[in-house]
Motif scaffolding. Structure first.
Motif, PDB file in Angstrom:
ATOM      1  N   GLN A  33       0.833  -1.209   0.000  1.00  0.00           N
ATOM      2  CA  GLN A  33       0.000   0.000   0.000  1.00  0.00           C
ATOM      3  C   GLN A  33       0.866   1.256   0.000  1.00  0.00           C
ATOM      4  O   GLN A  33       0.601   2.221  -0.722  1.00  0.00           O
ATOM      5  CB  GLN A  33      -0.926   0.001   1.218  1.00  0.00           C
ATOM      6  N   ALA A  34       1.912   1.230   0.825  1.00  0.00           N
ATOM      7  CA  ALA A  34       2.790   2.394   0.938  1.00  0.00           C
ATOM      8  C   ALA A  34       3.560   2.625  -0.359  1.00  0.00           C
ATOM      9  O   ALA A  34       3.704   3.767  -0.814  1.00  0.00           O
ATOM     10  CB  ALA A  34       3.761   2.206   2.094  1.00  0.00           C
TER      11      ALA A  34
ATOM     12  N   THR B 257       2.727   1.858  -3.377  1.00  0.00           N
ATOM     13  CA  THR B 257       1.823   2.424  -4.382  1.00  0.00           C
ATOM     14  C   THR B 257       1.726   3.938  -4.200  1.00  0.00           C
ATOM     15  O   THR B 257       1.772   4.701  -5.169  1.00  0.00           O
ATOM     16  CB  THR B 257       0.431   1.784  -4.266  1.00  0.00           C
ATOM     17  N   GLY B 258       1.614   4.368  -2.941  1.00  0.00           N
ATOM     18  CA  GLY B 258       1.540   5.798  -2.656  1.00  0.00           C
ATOM     19  C   GLY B 258       2.829   6.525  -2.987  1.00  0.00           C
ATOM     20  O   GLY B 258       2.806   7.646  -3.518  1.00  0.00           O
TER      21      GLY B 258
ATOM     22  N   ALA C   2       3.151   6.958  -6.764  1.00  0.00           N
ATOM     23  CA  ALA C   2       2.249   8.016  -7.214  1.00  0.00           C
ATOM     24  C   ALA C   2       2.796   9.395  -6.848  1.00  0.00           C
ATOM     25  O   ALA C   2       2.709  10.343  -7.633  1.00  0.00           O
ATOM     26  CB  ALA C   2       0.857   7.820  -6.615  1.00  0.00           C
ATOM     27  N   LEU C   3       3.393   9.505  -5.642  1.00  0.00           N
ATOM     28  CA  LEU C   3       3.957  10.779  -5.217  1.00  0.00           C
ATOM     29  C   LEU C   3       5.142  11.166  -6.095  1.00  0.00           C
ATOM     30  O   LEU C   3       5.275  12.328  -6.487  1.00  0.00           O
ATOM     31  CB  LEU C   3       4.383  10.695  -3.747  1.00  0.00           C
TER      32      LEU C   3
ATOM     33  N   GLU D  11       3.825  12.513  -9.251  1.00  0.00           N
ATOM     34  CA  GLU D  11       3.231  13.840  -9.042  1.00  0.00           C
ATOM     35  C   GLU D  11       4.313  14.914  -8.946  1.00  0.00           C
ATOM     36  O   GLU D  11       4.208  15.985  -9.550  1.00  0.00           O
ATOM     37  CB  GLU D  11       2.398  13.822  -7.762  1.00  0.00           C
TER      38      GLU D  11
ATOM     39  N   ARG E  31      -0.754  18.375   2.425  1.00  0.00           N
ATOM     40  CA  ARG E  31      -1.415  17.073   2.598  1.00  0.00           C
ATOM     41  C   ARG E  31      -0.736  16.259   3.708  1.00  0.00           C
ATOM     42  O   ARG E  31      -1.408  15.614   4.509  1.00  0.00           O
ATOM     43  CB  ARG E  31      -1.410  16.284   1.285  1.00  0.00           C
ATOM     44  N   TYR E  32       0.592  16.306   3.734  1.00  0.00           N
ATOM     45  CA  TYR E  32       1.321  15.545   4.743  1.00  0.00           C
ATOM     46  C   TYR E  32       0.955  16.030   6.150  1.00  0.00           C
ATOM     47  O   TYR E  32       0.667  15.225   7.045  1.00  0.00           O
ATOM     48  CB  TYR E  32       2.829  15.678   4.516  1.00  0.00           C
TER      49      TYR E  32
ATOM     50  N   ASP F 274      -2.537  14.973   7.064  1.00  0.00           N
ATOM     51  CA  ASP F 274      -2.574  13.562   7.454  1.00  0.00           C
ATOM     52  C   ASP F 274      -2.036  13.371   8.871  1.00  0.00           C
ATOM     53  O   ASP F 274      -2.549  12.546   9.631  1.00  0.00           O
ATOM     54  CB  ASP F 274      -1.758  12.709   6.479  1.00  0.00           C
TER      55      ASP F 274
END
Length: 201
Positions: free
Chosen positions: A68-69, A71-72, A75-76, A79, A96-97, A100
């Protein structure tokens, strides 16, 4: 009345989510090596057998969280490498960080657990995967700083060193958030951006 296949699937997904949430809390609190499936089961309020129906080992459970991490992180990296003003891309990411971190949804604990994947406390293969994904993201951030310097949005300095300092700051804030819980006060995004902009924006 018997449950439908859809109800069973939803229940199974809910159980997996509960186990993952519990695993993050336990790993963050005790460390990966010192944590056991029994600890995670107790935190989740389920039986050890229930966990084993979803994950054959603690390593498999951690690998799922790491997936999961990663994948993030991928994506980051994409971006940060995309179009847009460098300072605004950094501002959006940082905003965003921090959001969160202040949310009470386990995001800070999740970051701590995934960062354990960079150390010897997690099996070697997983450490290599974690480091590879982090390295891609760090390089994207370095390139973003370099682009920002070229257009005069960011201050002078070696992009690799600035990246290290920036993520060390975020990591420190994450550790403080985990330690203080709801008493944590996040800095304003502009306070953090000053590390990179030298007051230019």
């Amino acid at each position: 009345m018997a449950r439908t296949a859809e109800q069973n699937a939803n229940l199974s997904a809910a159980t997996r989510d509960a186990v993952q949430t519990a695993a993050v809390r336990v790993f963050a609190r005790r460390g990966y090596a010192a944590s056991s499936i029994r600890d995670i089961a107790a935190e989740a309020g389920v039986s050890v057998g229930t966990i084993y129906r979803h994950y054959p080992t603690k390593e498999a459970l951690y690998a799922n969280l790491l997936d999961q991490a990663l994948t993030g992180l991928v994506a980051l990296a994409e971006e940060l490498s995309g179009p847009g003003r460098p300072v605004e891309l950094i501002r959006d990411f940082t905003t965003r960080y921090l959001s969160d971190l202040t949310a009470d949804d386990g995001a800070a604990e999740f970051v701590v657990v995934i960062n354990q994947g960079l150390t010897a406390r997690v099996q070697a293969g997983e450490a290599d995967r974690a480091f590879g994904a982090h390295r891609s993201m760090w390089r994207a951030f370095e390139d973003l700083i370099r682009r920002g310097q070229e257009v005069g949005e960011l201050g002078d300095g070696d992009p690799a060193q600035l990246t290290t300092c920036y993520f060390a700051t975020l990591g420190g804030l994450t550790s403080i958030r985990v330690a203080l819980g709801p008493e944590f006060t996040a800095p304003d995004v502009d306070v953090l951006l000053r590390l990179l902009t030298e007051g230019r924006t």
